[in-house]
Design a protein around this motif. Structure first.
Motif, PDB file in Angstrom:
ATOM      1  N   GLU A   4       7.381   5.902 -12.422  1.00  0.00           N
ATOM      2  CA  GLU A   4       6.485   6.737 -11.610  1.00  0.00           C
ATOM      3  C   GLU A   4       5.147   6.039 -11.364  1.00  0.00           C
ATOM      4  OE1 GLU A   4       9.610   8.879 -13.559  1.00  0.00           O
ATOM      5  OE2 GLU A   4       7.966   7.792 -14.517  1.00  0.00           O
ATOM      6  N   ALA A   5       4.626   5.357 -12.377  1.00  0.00           N
ATOM      7  CA  ALA A   5       3.368   4.625 -12.215  1.00  0.00           C
ATOM      8  C   ALA A   5       3.532   3.456 -11.251  1.00  0.00           C
ATOM      9  CB  ALA A   5       2.866   4.133 -13.576  1.00  0.00           C
ATOM     10  N   VAL A   6       4.671   2.773 -11.325  1.00  0.00           N
ATOM     11  CA  VAL A   6       4.938   1.673 -10.392  1.00  0.00           C
ATOM     12  C   VAL A   6       5.019   2.217  -8.971  1.00  0.00           C
ATOM     13  CG1 VAL A   6       6.605  -0.093  -9.700  1.00  0.00           C
ATOM     14  CG2 VAL A   6       6.083   0.230 -12.123  1.00  0.00           C
ATOM     15  N   THR A   7       5.735   3.303  -8.777  1.00  0.00           N
ATOM     16  CA  THR A   7       5.860   3.906  -7.446  1.00  0.00           C
ATOM     17  C   THR A   7       4.500   4.322  -6.913  1.00  0.00           C
ATOM     18  OG1 THR A   7       8.122   4.633  -7.864  1.00  0.00           O
ATOM     19  CG2 THR A   7       6.898   5.817  -6.151  1.00  0.00           C
ATOM     20  N   ALA A   8       3.666   4.917  -7.754  1.00  0.00           N
ATOM     21  CA  ALA A   8       2.326   5.330  -7.320  1.00  0.00           C
ATOM     22  C   ALA A   8       1.494   4.122  -6.899  1.00  0.00           C
ATOM     23  CB  ALA A   8       1.628   6.108  -8.435  1.00  0.00           C
ATOM     24  N   SER A   9       1.592   3.036  -7.649  1.00  0.00           N
ATOM     25  CA  SER A   9       0.855   1.818  -7.309  1.00  0.00           C
ATOM     26  C   SER A   9       1.345   1.238  -5.981  1.00  0.00           C
ATOM     27  CB  SER A   9       1.017   0.802  -8.431  1.00  0.00           C
ATOM     28  OG  SER A   9       0.333  -0.386  -8.131  1.00  0.00           O
ATOM     29  N   LEU A  10       2.653   1.229  -5.773  1.00  0.00           N
ATOM     30  CA  LEU A  10       3.211   0.719  -4.516  1.00  0.00           C
ATOM     31  C   LEU A  10       2.793   1.608  -3.339  1.00  0.00           C
ATOM     32  CD1 LEU A  10       6.787  -0.179  -5.772  1.00  0.00           C
ATOM     33  CD2 LEU A  10       4.931  -1.783  -5.233  1.00  0.00           C
ATOM     34  N   ASP A  11       2.774   2.912  -3.554  1.00  0.00           N
ATOM     35  CA  ASP A  11       2.333   3.827  -2.498  1.00  0.00           C
ATOM     36  C   ASP A  11       0.877   3.567  -2.120  1.00  0.00           C
ATOM     37  OD1 ASP A  11       4.825   4.999  -2.395  1.00  0.00           O
ATOM     38  OD2 ASP A  11       4.256   6.756  -3.601  1.00  0.00           O
ATOM     39  N   GLU A  12       0.044   3.292  -3.108  1.00  0.00           N
ATOM     40  CA  GLU A  12      -1.362   2.957  -2.824  1.00  0.00           C
ATOM     41  C   GLU A  12      -1.451   1.667  -2.013  1.00  0.00           C
ATOM     42  OE1 GLU A  12      -4.132   3.045  -6.097  1.00  0.00           O
ATOM     43  OE2 GLU A  12      -3.098   4.788  -6.956  1.00  0.00           O
ATOM     44  N   ALA A  13      -0.643   0.682  -2.366  1.00  0.00           N
ATOM     45  CA  ALA A  13      -0.652  -0.589  -1.631  1.00  0.00           C
ATOM     46  C   ALA A  13      -0.203  -0.393  -0.190  1.00  0.00           C
ATOM     47  CB  ALA A  13       0.252  -1.606  -2.329  1.00  0.00           C
ATOM     48  N   ARG A  14       0.760   0.490   0.023  1.00  0.00           N
ATOM     49  CA  ARG A  14       1.265   0.753   1.379  1.00  0.00           C
ATOM     50  C   ARG A  14       0.167   1.301   2.294  1.00  0.00           C
ATOM     51  NH1 ARG A  14       5.930   2.517  -1.768  1.00  0.00           N
ATOM     52  NH2 ARG A  14       7.673   1.135  -1.260  1.00  0.00           N
ATOM     53  N   THR A  15      -0.789   2.017   1.755  1.00  0.00           N
ATOM     54  CA  THR A  15      -1.895   2.528   2.570  1.00  0.00           C
ATOM     55  C   THR A  15      -3.091   1.577   2.556  1.00  0.00           C
ATOM     56  OG1 THR A  15      -2.757   3.871   0.742  1.00  0.00           O
ATOM     57  CG2 THR A  15      -1.191   4.925   2.251  1.00  0.00           C
ATOM     58  N   PHE A  16      -3.300   0.875   1.449  1.00  0.00           N
ATOM     59  CA  PHE A  16      -4.447  -0.018   1.317  1.00  0.00           C
ATOM     60  C   PHE A  16      -4.413  -1.165   2.325  1.00  0.00           C
ATOM     61  CE2 PHE A  16      -6.272  -3.937  -0.299  1.00  0.00           C
ATOM     62  CZ  PHE A  16      -7.554  -3.544  -0.657  1.00  0.00           C
ATOM     63  N   PHE A  17      -3.291  -1.876   2.377  1.00  0.00           N
ATOM     64  CA  PHE A  17      -3.245  -3.089   3.189  1.00  0.00           C
ATOM     65  C   PHE A  17      -3.398  -2.820   4.689  1.00  0.00           C
ATOM     66  CE2 PHE A  17      -1.735  -4.755  -0.817  1.00  0.00           C
ATOM     67  CZ  PHE A  17      -2.461  -5.926  -0.883  1.00  0.00           C
ATOM     68  N   ARG A  19      -4.973  -0.423   6.084  1.00  0.00           N
ATOM     69  CA  ARG A  19      -6.339   0.058   6.296  1.00  0.00           C
ATOM     70  C   ARG A  19      -7.346  -1.089   6.222  1.00  0.00           C
ATOM     71  NH1 ARG A  19      -6.738   4.430   2.836  1.00  0.00           N
ATOM     72  NH2 ARG A  19      -7.034   2.985   1.128  1.00  0.00           N
ATOM     73  N   HIS A  20      -7.188  -1.980   5.257  1.00  0.00           N
ATOM     74  CA  HIS A  20      -8.176  -3.047   5.039  1.00  0.00           C
ATOM     75  C   HIS A  20      -7.825  -4.365   5.732  1.00  0.00           C
ATOM     76  CE1 HIS A  20     -10.557  -0.706   2.240  1.00  0.00           C
ATOM     77  NE2 HIS A  20      -9.416  -0.252   1.741  1.00  0.00           N
ATOM     78  N   PHE A  21      -6.580  -4.533   6.128  1.00  0.00           N
ATOM     79  CA  PHE A  21      -6.153  -5.751   6.815  1.00  0.00           C
ATOM     80  C   PHE A  21      -5.298  -5.362   8.018  1.00  0.00           C
ATOM     81  CE2 PHE A  21      -6.653  -6.702   2.295  1.00  0.00           C
ATOM     82  CZ  PHE A  21      -7.553  -7.753   2.335  1.00  0.00           C
ATOM     83  N   PRO A  22      -5.890  -4.677   8.990  1.00  0.00           N
ATOM     84  CA  PRO A  22      -5.104  -4.146  10.109  1.00  0.00           C
ATOM     85  C   PRO A  22      -4.450  -5.222  10.985  1.00  0.00           C
ATOM     86  CG  PRO A  22      -7.450  -3.874  10.509  1.00  0.00           C
ATOM     87  CD  PRO A  22      -7.306  -4.363   9.094  1.00  0.00           C
ATOM     88  N   ASP A  23      -4.966  -6.423  10.960  1.00  0.00           N
ATOM     89  CA  ASP A  23      -4.395  -7.488  11.786  1.00  0.00           C
ATOM     90  C   ASP A  23      -3.212  -8.191  11.116  1.00  0.00           C
ATOM     91  OD1 ASP A  23      -6.302  -6.916  13.688  1.00  0.00           O
ATOM     92  OD2 ASP A  23      -7.693  -8.457  12.975  1.00  0.00           O
ATOM     93  N   GLU A  24      -2.962  -7.884   9.851  1.00  0.00           N
ATOM     94  CA  GLU A  24      -1.852  -8.488   9.116  1.00  0.00           C
ATOM     95  C   GLU A  24      -0.678  -7.514   9.100  1.00  0.00           C
ATOM     96  OE1 GLU A  24      -1.928 -11.554   7.727  1.00  0.00           O
ATOM     97  OE2 GLU A  24      -3.995 -11.875   8.318  1.00  0.00           O
ATOM     98  N   ARG A  25       0.510  -8.063   9.145  1.00  0.00           N
ATOM     99  CA  ARG A  25       1.713  -7.222   9.042  1.00  0.00           C
ATOM    100  C   ARG A  25       2.469  -7.613   7.786  1.00  0.00           C
ATOM    101  NH1 ARG A  25       6.427  -5.486   9.653  1.00  0.00           N
ATOM    102  NH2 ARG A  25       7.704  -4.696  11.279  1.00  0.00           N
TER     103      ARG A  25
END
Length: 118
Positions: A4-17, A19-25
């Motif tokens: 569950e902690a791993v999934t939560a961390s991955l979910d945060e990364a899915r929104t973080f990148f 938002r902060h690196f919109p030109d990267e895919r």
């Protein structure tokens, strides 16, 4: 970490990148670690957090990493010392017993890389 902690961390990364690196895919998560060594499944129960973590990844073909000794990396993570002889290392956990038994049998751990889609 729990699944569950791993999934939560991955979910945060899915929104973080985005938002902060919109030109990267970004299309995949990747990891390089001894934690992905399939040999761990010979020692750990199927419901261990390490095995659950491994199941997330599709392993890439094995390539020996230059300048990295997975046996040392495993020992460094699992035990507080690299100088204590194998016979004197603690064997309190399944992981500690796995590391010691594997190395005492003359086997080696491997650094593996894996990935899975975002």
């Amino acid at each position: 970490m729990t699944p569950e902690a791993v999934t939560a961390s991955l979910d945060e990364a899915r929104t973080f990148f985005p938002r902060h690196f919109p030109d990267e895919r970004y299309t995949a998560f990747s990891c390089g670690s001894w934690l992905l060594d399939p040999q761990l499944r010979d020692y750990l129960p199927e419901d261990s957090n390490i095995v659950r973590f491994q199941r997330r990844f599709e392993l890439e073909p094995y390539e020996e990493p230059e300048g990295l000794d997975a046996d040392v990396e495993v020992r460094r993570f699992v035990f507080p010392t690299l100088t204590t002889p194998l016979d004197r290392l603690p064997r309190r956990t399944v992981l500690q017993r796995a590391v010691v038994d594997h190395l005492k049998a003359g086997r080696h751990w491997y650094w593996r890389r894996g990935r899975f889609p975002i």
